[in-house]
Design a protein around this motif. Structure first.
Motif, PDB file in Angstrom:
ATOM      1  N   LEU A  63      -8.466  25.802 -98.933  1.00 38.11           N
ATOM      2  CA  LEU A  63      -7.487  26.144 -99.956  1.00 38.11           C
ATOM      3  C   LEU A  63      -6.073  26.226 -99.394  1.00 38.11           C
ATOM      4  O   LEU A  63      -5.101  25.885-100.078  1.00 38.11           O
ATOM      5  N   THR A  64      -5.955  26.680 -98.151  1.00 32.50           N
ATOM      6  CA  THR A  64      -4.624  26.817 -97.549  1.00 32.50           C
ATOM      7  C   THR A  64      -4.124  25.519 -96.940  1.00 32.50           C
ATOM      8  O   THR A  64      -2.966  25.450 -96.519  1.00 32.50           O
ATOM      9  N   HIS A  65      -4.974  24.503 -96.862  1.00 31.70           N
ATOM     10  CA  HIS A  65      -4.564  23.225 -96.282  1.00 31.70           C
ATOM     11  C   HIS A  65      -4.739  22.062 -97.270  1.00 31.70           C
ATOM     12  O   HIS A  65      -4.825  20.910 -96.868  1.00 31.70           O
ATOM     13  N   LEU A  66      -4.803  22.396 -98.550  1.00 29.32           N
ATOM     14  CA  LEU A  66      -4.944  21.338 -99.541  1.00 29.32           C
ATOM     15  C   LEU A  66      -3.723  20.414 -99.553  1.00 29.32           C
ATOM     16  O   LEU A  66      -3.842  19.198 -99.547  1.00 29.32           O
ATOM     17  N   GLY A  67      -2.540  21.008 -99.555  1.00 33.06           N
ATOM     18  CA  GLY A  67      -1.321  20.214 -99.620  1.00 33.06           C
ATOM     19  C   GLY A  67      -1.153  19.568-100.989  1.00 33.06           C
ATOM     20  O   GLY A  67      -2.039  19.584-101.839  1.00 33.06           O
ATOM     21  N   SER A  68       0.022  18.973-101.193  1.00 33.03           N
ATOM     22  CA  SER A  68       0.314  18.295-102.456  1.00 33.03           C
ATOM     23  C   SER A  68       0.239  16.791-102.327  1.00 33.03           C
ATOM     24  O   SER A  68       0.182  16.077-103.323  1.00 33.03           O
ATOM     25  N   ILE A  69       0.275  16.313-101.065  1.00 31.26           N
ATOM     26  CA  ILE A  69       0.274  14.871-100.811  1.00 31.26           C
ATOM     27  C   ILE A  69      -0.806  14.556 -99.783  1.00 31.26           C
ATOM     28  O   ILE A  69      -0.988  15.292 -98.820  1.00 31.26           O
ATOM     29  N   GLU A  70      -1.480  13.453-100.021  1.00 29.72           N
ATOM     30  CA  GLU A  70      -2.421  12.943 -99.023  1.00 29.72           C
ATOM     31  C   GLU A  70      -2.094  11.470 -98.800  1.00 29.72           C
ATOM     32  O   GLU A  70      -1.953  10.705 -99.759  1.00 29.72           O
ATOM     33  N   LEU A  71      -1.962  11.089 -97.537  1.00 22.85           N
ATOM     34  CA  LEU A  71      -1.527   9.736 -97.189  1.00 22.85           C
ATOM     35  C   LEU A  71      -2.631   9.001 -96.442  1.00 22.85           C
ATOM     36  O   LEU A  71      -3.242   9.547 -95.519  1.00 22.85           O
ATOM     37  N   GLY A  72      -2.891   7.781 -96.863  1.00 19.47           N
ATOM     38  CA  GLY A  72      -3.844   6.915 -96.180  1.00 19.47           C
ATOM     39  C   GLY A  72      -3.195   5.573 -95.882  1.00 19.47           C
ATOM     40  O   GLY A  72      -2.444   5.050 -96.711  1.00 19.47           O
ATOM     41  N   VAL A  73      -3.473   5.029 -94.705  1.00 15.19           N
ATOM     42  CA  VAL A  73      -2.859   3.760 -94.291  1.00 15.19           C
ATOM     43  C   VAL A  73      -3.957   2.815 -93.813  1.00 15.19           C
ATOM     44  O   VAL A  73      -4.770   3.182 -92.956  1.00 15.19           O
ATOM     45  N   LEU A  74      -3.978   1.620 -94.368  1.00 12.34           N
ATOM     46  CA  LEU A  74      -4.955   0.608 -93.979  1.00 12.34           C
ATOM     47  C   LEU A  74      -4.206  -0.591 -93.385  1.00 12.34           C
ATOM     48  O   LEU A  74      -3.382  -1.211 -94.062  1.00 12.34           O
ATOM     49  N   GLN A 126       4.714  17.248 -97.459  1.00 13.73           N
ATOM     50  CA  GLN A 126       4.619  15.963 -96.787  1.00 13.73           C
ATOM     51  C   GLN A 126       3.253  15.784 -96.165  1.00 13.73           C
ATOM     52  O   GLN A 126       2.486  16.738 -96.017  1.00 13.73           O
ATOM     53  N   ALA A 127       2.951  14.538 -95.825  1.00 10.36           N
ATOM     54  CA  ALA A 127       1.676  14.197 -95.199  1.00 10.36           C
ATOM     55  C   ALA A 127       1.927  13.099 -94.165  1.00 10.36           C
ATOM     56  O   ALA A 127       2.857  12.302 -94.310  1.00 10.36           O
ATOM     57  N   THR A 128       1.127  13.080 -93.122  1.00  8.64           N
ATOM     58  CA  THR A 128       1.283  12.083 -92.055  1.00  8.64           C
ATOM     59  C   THR A 128      -0.020  11.344 -91.832  1.00  8.64           C
ATOM     60  O   THR A 128      -1.102  11.823 -92.191  1.00  8.64           O
ATOM     61  N   TYR A 129       0.105  10.170 -91.226  1.00  7.26           N
ATOM     62  CA  TYR A 129      -1.073   9.367 -90.909  1.00  7.26           C
ATOM     63  C   TYR A 129      -0.754   8.533 -89.666  1.00  7.26           C
ATOM     64  O   TYR A 129       0.291   7.887 -89.600  1.00  7.26           O
ATOM     65  N   GLU A 130      -1.654   8.552 -88.694  1.00  6.11           N
ATOM     66  CA  GLU A 130      -1.456   7.776 -87.472  1.00  6.11           C
ATOM     67  C   GLU A 130      -2.171   6.440 -87.566  1.00  6.11           C
ATOM     68  O   GLU A 130      -3.349   6.377 -87.934  1.00  6.11           O
ATOM     69  N   SER A 131      -1.443   5.383 -87.248  1.00  4.14           N
ATOM     70  CA  SER A 131      -2.015   4.040 -87.276  1.00  4.14           C
ATOM     71  C   SER A 131      -1.622   3.310 -85.976  1.00  4.14           C
ATOM     72  O   SER A 131      -1.190   3.944 -85.020  1.00  4.14           O
TER      73      SER A 131
END
Length: 472
Positions: free
Chosen positions: A357-368, A461-466
């Motif tokens: 619940l405390t780490h839901l966030g408002s944005i989720e980012l996925g990178v393909l 904000q949300a981050t994704y490592e590629s």
């Protein structure tokens, strides 16, 4: 309760065994008309019953212009005040189910079927229905007489009024259930104007019939034959589990009062059978622990009232463990392995829920990353990689995000020069390209980090490592 050890067995044990051998489960041939009783445990039951008011009133609670708690199945969104839980967060549902399963197990191993006696919807609705029945038809003797008597005007009037009130509660139960899955205010309007969906009418009808039959007609038979928890909770008991228990050492040999007093040599139980009269499942607690006991504790109130009248100490029927009845010392909770295991799993599940619940966030980012090809060499000799990004907006409002990428000096991010729009409660996909200067590429594979930031609220904000791929 189990057998008394042979070394300390009283002389009346043969009578107890004979009674137990003749004991039988009520299979529905005779309707249970339990006597209403007052006392400490009855007051506690009414208090725990009131928890279910949330079921009826909860859907009408508004928050920021919308329903505070809404399980939007068609939209695949669960709204809980400011939180919006999407299918991607369904792992938390597993933790919630695990939490309540372990809570049930922990409480049962410590104090028996507390859920059945004080919180179960079947128990509570049945209790309310029988309270209505008692107010309209009278005490158990009058109810039995009315039930067995011929159909008269009085019988039609009383039964009709009782069934009408049962039906009202049943309909409200069905509507309240559906209200958790759609806007409650709109649902009431649609139901009574004929504009609600066929599914809504069907579910309301299903719960109406189910509530009327289970709470009004089957009653204790639902606990005996339909509910699996009676069997599951029964195997969670051990020697230290405290349950409503008849103190046979003190109560036996039982007998009637003589000249208003208990004769010398007789136990404190005067065989008034008040414990049986108030039992909603019709069992005799003096026969020991049984499947039908839902730990409602009303037998304790009934027995304490009788003991007070005849000048005897209360507690002939009380919460006690098998060890206590056998004269053994009650182990403290921290020395009992089974409850400790349940409580440990309970704590872990609860910790996981809080973390989620405390780490839901408002944005989720996925990178393909584009696989065919991994990279493209442009006419000027520079290397370009193609990426497909998915931005999940977990809120109930559309907003714009700014996409940035870091990891290679001087690289250009194409396709995200301007903020990108995301749809509320949904995935939004975009295609991006990264082109770094040839002088900045030193390895075949270089880690890069994408960041999506809400333009209106940079804290979201949300981050994704590629990876960035280049030729050898």
């Amino acid at each position: 309760m189990s057998e008394t050890p042979a070394s300390s067995a009283p002389r009346y044990e043969d009578d107890i065994y004979e009674d137990a051998a003749n004991w039988h489960v009520n299979t529905g041939d005779e309707k249970i008309h339990a006597k209403r009783v007052t006392g400490h445990w009855r007051k506690l039951k009414w208090f725990t019953h009131s928890v279910w008011l949330v079921f009826f009133l909860g859907p009408f609670l508004r928050w920021d212009g919308h329903q505070a708690v809404l399980f939007d199945i068609p939209g695949r969104q669960f709204h809980i005040f400011d939180l919006t839980i999407l299918p991607q967060d369904v792992w938390m549902l597993s933790l919630v189910l695990l939490f309540f399963a372990m809570l049930l197990a922990a409480v049962t191993s410590i104090a028996g079927r507390v859920y059945c006696g004080f919180f179960c919807f079947q128990t509570i609705w049945t209790d309310v229905f029988t309270w209505i029945e008692n107010r309209i038809e009278g005490v158990p003797a009058k109810r039995r007489k009315l039930e067995e008597g011929p159909w008269t005007g009085e019988k039609f009037r009383k039964l009709g009024f009782k069934w009408f009130l049962w039906l009202v509660i049943s309909v409200l139960t069905g509507i309240s259930f559906v209200s958790w899955f759609t806007d409650s205010l709109q649902l009431w309007k649609d139901l009574f104007t004929g504009q609600a969906s066929g599914t809504a009418y069907f579910v309301v009808a299903l719960f109406t019939v189910g509530t009327f039959v289970l709470a009004g007609r089957l009653r204790e038979q639902a606990c005996f034959w339909l509910c699996p928890y009676a069997r599951i909770q029964g195997v969670m008991y051990d020697q230290e589990t405290i349950l409503p228990t008849y103190d046979f050492h003190r109560g036996e040999p039982r007998g009637r009062l003589k000249k208003g007093k208990v004769p010398e040599g007789q136990g404190d139980c005067i065989d008034c059978k008040q414990c049986v009269a108030v039992c909603p499942t019709g069992i005799d607690i003096r026969m020991g622990q049984q499947e039908g006991c839902i730990t409602c504790s009303l037998c304790i109130d009934a027995c304490d009232a009788v003991m007070e009248k005849i000048g005897k100490p209360k507690g002939l029927i009380r919460y006690a463990s098998l060890d206590e009845m056998e004269g053994k010392k009650q182990l403290p909770l921290y020395k009992r392995p089974r409850p400790l295991i349940y409580l440990t799993i309970l704590t872990l599940a609860f910790s996981g829920i809080i973390y989620g619940l405390t780490h839901l966030g408002s944005i989720e980012l996925g990178v393909l990353h584009e696989r065919a090809p991994l990279f493209v060499q442009l006419s000027d000799g520079s290397i370009q990689n193609k990426y497909r990004i998915k931005i999940l907006n977990k809120t109930d409002k559309n907003f714009q995000v700014r996409i940035t990428a870091t990891g290679i000096d001087g690289m250009q991010l194409k396709g995200a020069e301007k903020p990108l729009t995301t749809r509320k409660g949904d995935d939004t996909s975009y295609t991006l390209y990264i082109t770094p200067p040839a002088s900045s590429i030193h390895d075949e594979r270089t880690p890069i980090t994408f960041t999506a930031t809400n333009v209106a609220d940079p804290t979201q904000q949300a981050t994704y490592e590629s990876m960035f791929f280049a030729p050898r």
